[in-house]
Design a protein around this motif. Structure first.
Motif, PDB file in Angstrom:
ATOM      1  N   ARG A  31       0.766  -1.059   0.037  1.00  0.00           N
ATOM      2  CA  ARG A  31      -0.056  -0.170   0.052  1.00  0.00           C
ATOM      3  C   ARG A  31       0.842   1.148  -0.050  1.00  0.00           C
ATOM      4  NH1 ARG A  31      -3.646  -1.843   3.831  1.00  0.00           N
ATOM      5  NH2 ARG A  31      -2.713  -3.856   3.236  1.00  0.00           N
ATOM      6  N   LYS A  32       0.189   2.411  -0.312  1.00  0.00           N
ATOM      7  CA  LYS A  32       1.049   3.815  -0.303  1.00  0.00           C
ATOM      8  C   LYS A  32       0.679   4.214   0.888  1.00  0.00           C
ATOM      9  CE  LYS A  32       2.773   3.876  -4.594  1.00  0.00           C
ATOM     10  NZ  LYS A  32       4.144   3.724  -4.639  1.00  0.00           N
ATOM     11  N   PRO A  33       1.563   5.082   1.544  1.00  0.00           N
ATOM     12  CA  PRO A  33       1.490   5.815   2.829  1.00  0.00           C
ATOM     13  C   PRO A  33       0.830   7.154   2.687  1.00  0.00           C
ATOM     14  CG  PRO A  33       3.798   6.221   2.095  1.00  0.00           C
ATOM     15  CD  PRO A  33       2.922   5.239   0.985  1.00  0.00           C
ATOM     16  N   ALA A  34       0.180   7.742   3.671  1.00  0.00           N
ATOM     17  CA  ALA A  34       0.062   9.023   3.926  1.00  0.00           C
ATOM     18  C   ALA A  34       1.311   9.881   4.457  1.00  0.00           C
ATOM     19  CB  ALA A  34      -1.235   9.397   4.754  1.00  0.00           C
ATOM     20  N   ILE A  35       1.954  10.842   3.759  1.00  0.00           N
ATOM     21  CA  ILE A  35       3.177  11.419   4.022  1.00  0.00           C
ATOM     22  C   ILE A  35       2.963  12.700   4.864  1.00  0.00           C
ATOM     23  CG2 ILE A  35       5.398  11.786   3.139  1.00  0.00           C
ATOM     24  CD1 ILE A  35       4.978  10.155   0.874  1.00  0.00           C
ATOM     25  N   ARG A  41       3.018   6.847   7.138  1.00  0.00           N
ATOM     26  CA  ARG A  41       1.880   6.479   7.896  1.00  0.00           C
ATOM     27  C   ARG A  41       1.190   5.476   6.832  1.00  0.00           C
ATOM     28  NH1 ARG A  41      -1.611   8.180  12.846  1.00  0.00           N
ATOM     29  NH2 ARG A  41      -3.474   7.233  12.323  1.00  0.00           N
ATOM     30  N   TYR A  42       1.216   4.220   7.295  1.00  0.00           N
ATOM     31  CA  TYR A  42       0.524   3.169   6.431  1.00  0.00           C
ATOM     32  C   TYR A  42      -0.854   2.895   7.300  1.00  0.00           C
ATOM     33  CZ  TYR A  42       5.008   2.900   4.006  1.00  0.00           C
ATOM     34  OH  TYR A  42       6.067   3.329   3.209  1.00  0.00           O
ATOM     35  N   GLY A  43      -2.160   2.894   6.437  1.00  0.00           N
ATOM     36  CA  GLY A  43      -3.275   2.232   6.892  1.00  0.00           C
ATOM     37  C   GLY A  43      -3.744   1.073   6.714  1.00  0.00           C
ATOM     38  N   PHE A  44      -4.193   0.365   7.798  1.00  0.00           N
ATOM     39  CA  PHE A  44      -4.583  -0.980   7.699  1.00  0.00           C
ATOM     40  C   PHE A  44      -6.187  -0.959   8.187  1.00  0.00           C
ATOM     41  CE2 PHE A  44      -0.053  -1.331   7.869  1.00  0.00           C
ATOM     42  CZ  PHE A  44       0.268  -2.635   6.746  1.00  0.00           C
ATOM     43  N   GLY A  66      -6.619   0.773  11.901  1.00  0.00           N
ATOM     44  CA  GLY A  66      -5.252   0.291  12.139  1.00  0.00           C
ATOM     45  C   GLY A  66      -4.078   1.273  11.641  1.00  0.00           C
ATOM     46  N   TRP A  67      -3.060   1.159  11.886  1.00  0.00           N
ATOM     47  CA  TRP A  67      -2.026   2.106  11.181  1.00  0.00           C
ATOM     48  C   TRP A  67      -0.733   1.786  11.652  1.00  0.00           C
ATOM     49  CZ3 TRP A  67       0.714   5.116  14.304  1.00  0.00           C
ATOM     50  CH2 TRP A  67       0.307   5.680  15.556  1.00  0.00           C
ATOM     51  N   VAL A  68       0.454   2.047  10.802  1.00  0.00           N
ATOM     52  CA  VAL A  68       1.810   1.835  11.417  1.00  0.00           C
ATOM     53  C   VAL A  68       2.518   2.979  10.638  1.00  0.00           C
ATOM     54  CG1 VAL A  68       3.836   0.525  11.362  1.00  0.00           C
ATOM     55  CG2 VAL A  68       1.771  -0.271  11.466  1.00  0.00           C
ATOM     56  N   ALA A  69       3.199   3.868  11.577  1.00  0.00           N
ATOM     57  CA  ALA A  69       3.861   5.024  11.040  1.00  0.00           C
ATOM     58  C   ALA A  69       5.334   4.733  11.031  1.00  0.00           C
ATOM     59  CB  ALA A  69       3.639   6.138  11.925  1.00  0.00           C
ATOM     60  N   PRO A 200       5.541  14.666  12.916  1.00  0.00           N
ATOM     61  CA  PRO A 200       4.132  15.524  13.326  1.00  0.00           C
ATOM     62  C   PRO A 200       3.215  14.660  14.220  1.00  0.00           C
ATOM     63  CG  PRO A 200       4.018  14.621  11.093  1.00  0.00           C
ATOM     64  CD  PRO A 200       5.550  14.371  11.462  1.00  0.00           C
ATOM     65  N   VAL A 201       2.651  15.439  15.146  1.00  0.00           N
ATOM     66  CA  VAL A 201       1.875  14.478  16.358  1.00  0.00           C
ATOM     67  C   VAL A 201       0.828  13.589  15.489  1.00  0.00           C
ATOM     68  CG1 VAL A 201       2.474  15.965  18.218  1.00  0.00           C
ATOM     69  CG2 VAL A 201       0.455  16.597  16.816  1.00  0.00           C
ATOM     70  N   GLY A 202      -0.261  14.307  14.687  1.00  0.00           N
ATOM     71  CA  GLY A 202      -1.135  13.593  14.101  1.00  0.00           C
ATOM     72  C   GLY A 202      -0.606  12.313  13.513  1.00  0.00           C
ATOM     73  N   ALA A 203       0.362  12.260  12.657  1.00  0.00           N
ATOM     74  CA  ALA A 203       0.850  11.070  11.828  1.00  0.00           C
ATOM     75  C   ALA A 203       1.370   9.983  12.964  1.00  0.00           C
ATOM     76  CB  ALA A 203       2.049  11.310  11.210  1.00  0.00           C
TER      77      ALA A 203
END
Length: 291
Positions: A31-35, A41-44, A66-69, A200-203
């Protein structure tokens, strides 16, 4: 205290001399991340689950995301994550993660009365980015978490809410995601974990998260988590309960963070603007920012 530099010893020692090959990480995780800045950050999301709570069908973006950063650290990567699991999946996934040197930092509920019940496993690690990605993929393969991303047949509907009014009440700008309207509210104080600044705190999962899912007629189901210092916990509980918002969990997500933080999860299904005012009253009890 977690020593992030020592923590990677179960991964290859040459990791520190390498730069991160993000394409290989993307390919490994499928998958592609949100950068955000230097964080990928990769969403699951648990799109495979049909979870209901008090008659509300929970969208993945509301409470099942779910996610992993991954954050670069001296040529290797630091990871933090929060994966969504069924009760029967917890121990198989945990066994795979700890066998590969990852650290489990919390396992708990976020919701009450959900059917089926969902649990949330928080993880941390440091080392070679591709090996970390392989560990995450292999561990999640012990669950039914979708490991391939299907193209959506249709774009998700927009959140049927007065988002301009919600933004004004909450005090920050939200964003639409998967039929859910979401807020990340930053704390004013910097947050570190094992001497690493979590930004960044959100990620990195240390912003106050607030999610609205329309339930029709101007109503919304809300959930998320407040990120609190110890002296803020009970004032926020009182503010939420005074506005008809249920506190569903209170716990830690990390082991070595400074300042020490508590995460308070909540739930309600009522008039969206009324609930926003209750959330704003609770935010006023915290050292959070407006923008």
């Amino acid at each position: 205290m977690t020593n992030w530099m020592k923590y990677g010893e179960s991964f290859i020692s040459s990791a520190h001399a390498q730069t991160i090959d993000w394409q290989k990480v993307d390919e490994t995780l499928g998958r592609k991340p949100a950068i955000s800045d230097d964080v990928h950050r990769y969403g699951f999301p648990r799109t495979d689950l049909a979870v209901t709570l008090d008659g509300v069908a929970i969208k993945p973006a509301l409470a099942l995301g779910g996610w992993v950063a991954f954050k670069p650290v001296h040529g290797s990567a630091m990871i933090m994550g929060d994966v969504v699991l069924l009760e029967t999946e917890i121990n198989p996934v945990m066994a795979k993660m700890i066998a590969s040197g990852l650290e489990i930092t919390a396992v708990h509920n976020h919701l009450l009365r959900a059917s089926p019940a969902t649990f949330y496993m928080h993880v941390a690690g440091h080392g070679d980015s591709v090996k970390l990605a392989s560990t995450i993929r292999d561990a999640l393969a012990e669950s039914k978490t979708p490991l391939t991303v299907a193209a959506p047949a249709n774009p998700p509907p927009a959140a049927d809410l007065d988002t301009a009014q919600l933004d004004q009440i909450i005090g920050v700008k939200g964003r639409a995601n998967g039929g859910v309207y979401q807020y990340n509210v930053k704390r004013r104080d910097p947050i570190t974990e094992g001497d690493m600044l979590l930004a960044p705190v959100g990620a990195m999962g240390v912003a106050i998260g607030i999610n609205f899912q329309s339930t029709g007629g101007g109503k919304a189901a809300i959930t998320g988590d407040f990120v609190l210092t110890g002296d803020e916990v009970n004032p926020v509980i009182v503010a939420l309960r005074a506005h008809g918002i249920e506190v569903t969990a209170l716990h830690s997500h990390m082991l070595d963070e400074q300042p020490r933080l508590f995460f308070m999860h909540f739930w309600a299904n009522d008039d969206a603007l009324k609930l926003a005012k209750g959330l704003r009253a609770a935010l006023d009890k915290t050292a959070s920012t407006k923008s």
